[in-house]
Design a protein around this motif. Structure first.
Motif, short mmCIF file in Angstrom:
data_model
loop_
_atom_site.label_atom_id
_atom_site.label_comp_id
_atom_site.label_asym_id
_atom_site.label_seq_id
_atom_site.Cartn_x
_atom_site.Cartn_y
_atom_site.Cartn_z
N ALA A 194 0.83 -1.20 0.00
CA ALA A 194 0.00 0.00 0.00
C ALA A 194 0.87 1.26 0.00
N LEU A 195 1.92 1.26 0.83
CA LEU A 195 2.82 2.41 0.91
C LEU A 195 3.50 2.65 -0.43
N ASP A 196 3.99 1.59 -1.05
CA ASP A 196 4.66 1.70 -2.35
C ASP A 196 3.72 2.28 -3.40
N TRP A 197 2.49 1.76 -3.46
CA TRP A 197 1.53 2.24 -4.46
C TRP A 197 1.18 3.70 -4.19
N GLY A 198 0.98 4.04 -2.93
CA GLY A 198 0.61 5.41 -2.59
C GLY A 198 1.69 6.41 -2.94
N ILE A 199 2.92 6.12 -2.54
CA ILE A 199 4.03 7.03 -2.85
C ILE A 199 4.20 7.16 -4.36
N ARG A 200 4.16 6.04 -5.05
CA ARG A 200 4.33 6.06 -6.50
C ARG A 200 3.24 6.91 -7.16
N THR A 201 2.01 6.78 -6.67
CA THR A 201 0.89 7.55 -7.22
C THR A 201 1.16 9.05 -7.10
N ALA A 231 9.47 -6.98 5.55
CA ALA A 231 9.11 -8.25 4.95
C ALA A 231 9.82 -8.36 3.60
N GLU A 232 9.79 -9.56 3.04
CA GLU A 232 10.47 -9.78 1.76
C GLU A 232 10.00 -8.76 0.73
N GLY A 233 10.97 -8.11 0.09
CA GLY A 233 10.65 -7.16 -0.98
C GLY A 233 10.45 -5.73 -0.51
N PHE A 234 10.53 -5.46 0.81
CA PHE A 234 10.25 -4.09 1.26
C PHE A 234 11.28 -3.10 0.72
N GLU A 235 12.49 -3.59 0.40
CA GLU A 235 13.51 -2.70 -0.17
C GLU A 235 13.06 -2.13 -1.51
N ARG A 236 12.18 -2.85 -2.20
CA ARG A 236 11.66 -2.36 -3.49
C ARG A 236 10.90 -1.05 -3.29
N CYS A 237 10.14 -0.98 -2.19
CA CYS A 237 9.41 0.24 -1.87
C CYS A 237 10.38 1.40 -1.65
N TYR A 238 11.40 1.18 -0.84
CA TYR A 238 12.40 2.22 -0.58
C TYR A 238 13.09 2.68 -1.85
N THR A 239 13.46 1.74 -2.69
CA THR A 239 14.22 2.07 -3.89
C THR A 239 13.40 2.92 -4.85
N LYS A 240 12.12 2.57 -5.01
CA LYS A 240 11.26 3.35 -5.90
C LYS A 240 10.92 4.72 -5.29
N ALA A 241 10.72 4.74 -3.98
CA ALA A 241 10.33 5.99 -3.32
C ALA A 241 11.47 7.01 -3.28
N LEU A 242 12.70 6.52 -3.12
CA LEU A 242 13.82 7.41 -2.82
C LEU A 242 14.93 7.36 -3.86
N GLY A 243 14.71 6.65 -4.96
CA GLY A 243 15.76 6.47 -5.96
C GLY A 243 15.89 7.59 -6.97
N VAL A 244 14.97 8.54 -6.94
CA VAL A 244 15.03 9.69 -7.85
C VAL A 244 15.10 10.96 -7.03
N GLN A 245 16.06 11.84 -7.38
CA GLN A 245 16.17 13.14 -6.74
C GLN A 245 16.01 14.22 -7.79
N SER A 246 15.32 15.29 -7.40
CA SER A 246 15.15 16.42 -8.30
C SER A 246 16.25 17.44 -8.01
N ILE A 247 17.13 17.66 -8.98
CA ILE A 247 18.25 18.60 -8.83
C ILE A 247 18.13 19.65 -9.93
N ASN A 248 17.94 20.91 -9.50
CA ASN A 248 17.74 22.00 -10.46
C ASN A 248 16.61 21.67 -11.44
N SER A 249 15.51 21.17 -10.89
CA SER A 249 14.30 20.84 -11.66
C SER A 249 14.51 19.69 -12.65
N LYS A 250 15.56 18.93 -12.47
CA LYS A 250 15.82 17.79 -13.34
C LYS A 250 15.90 16.52 -12.49
N ASN A 251 15.22 15.46 -12.94
CA ASN A 251 15.25 14.20 -12.20
C ASN A 251 16.57 13.46 -12.45
#
Length: 293
Positions: A194-201, A231-251
């Motif tokens: 649920a957290l992964d889907w919500g953040i991604r949305t 639980a198994e796979g929770f790192e997937r949530c972290y990676t998708k949620a925090l794997g992109v940074q916006s720097i000078n309006s560029k991902n």
């Protein structure tokens, strides 16, 4: 993996997905209630061995039974409902709860608006009819995702944003849900799905709301809390949620210096989310509506 025992339905606006989470008596009560109170197609999601399916299908001829042969998590069950129902909207409930309020006209009108939410989440109550903290806000504590829990405003004219649907209980826009690729079935946790889907949305530019036009009660539970343990796979949530940074309006794709999944970083973050995200998680937290005291 999944067998479908189905009855042909006409094209409808709304389908109801009932997760078989309680006793047979509770499921029978739920089916009787939804058949008498809501004239929508019903889908029961269950596991092989829990029910006498031929008997149930004979008793409830207009109900579709989605039967998993092995144990599965909530997200996969909801993905199955979304794939099967063919309606514009679908409502996810459970057999061990009561649908106390479903303001159909308001909800249908809201979900038909151009800027409608991806999901309208249920306000939840316990056995004592007490509302529980079921509104979520994004928060990062040191290196851990730790959403804040708040009480939703009741009867509010202004819709409240929430980060994700607690226990996945919500009214969903089916087409948008599938465009967002549904719940991640490689995450073995209802909470992290649920957290992964919500953040991604939110990161992809959509929003999720909560309000008491949709109210559900757990009549047998004094406490209604999530299991937030790893639980198994929770790192997937972290990676998708925090794997992109916006720097000078560029991902920019950046390996998160915490919980990390290399496979999802390469396949999802660098190839898809880096180009599709409208904001990063830090911006989401900073721009989140602040509640007035």
């Amino acid at each position: 993996m999944l067998s479908r025992i189905t009855h042909l339905h006409n094209t409808e606006q709304l389908a109801v997905g009932i997760l078989d989470t309680g006793t047979l008596a509770q499921l029978n009560e739920s089916l009787e209630w939804y058949q008498s109170q809501m004239n929508f197609s019903l889908h029961v999601v269950t596991q092989e061995g829990r029910l006498d399916i031929p008997s149930m299908q004979e008793q409830y001829k207009d109900v579709t039974f989605l039967v998993f042969t092995t144990h599965t998590f909530t997200g996969e069950k909801i993905n199955a409902v979304a794939n099967e129902c063919r309606t514009n909207l679908f409502l996810i409930v459970r057999s061990d709860l009561l649908l106390v309020k479903f303001d159909g006209p308001l909800l249908m009108s809201l979900m038909a608006e151009p800027e409608h939410p991806a999901a309208y989440c249920a306000v939840l109550a316990n056995a004592y009819k007490e509302i529980v903290p079921c509104r979520r806000s994004p928060r990062l504590v040191e290196r851990e995702l730790d959403p804040e829990s708040d009480f939703p405003r009741l009867g509010a004219v202004t819709l409240q944003q929430t980060l994700y649907p607690v226990m996945c209980l919500a009214l969903y826009d089916r087409a948008l849900f599938q465009r967002l690729r549904g719940f991640d079935e490689q995450i073995h946790s209802e909470y992290y799905q649920a957290l992964d889907w919500g953040i991604r949305t939110h990161l992809l530019g959509y929003h999720i709301t909560i309000g008491d036009a949709l109210l559900m009660q757990f009549p047998d539970r004094e406490s209604v809390i999530e299991d937030r343990s790893d639980a198994e796979g929770f790192e997937r949530c972290y990676t998708k949620a925090l794997g992109v940074q916006s720097i000078n309006s560029k991902n920019v794709a950046r390996k998160y210096k915490g919980f990390f999944d290399k496979e999802v970083y390469q396949a999802e973050v660098k190839k898809r989310m880096q180009w599709l995200q409208k904001m990063d998680f830090s911006t989401l937290c900073d721009s989140w509506p602040k509640e007035e005291a």
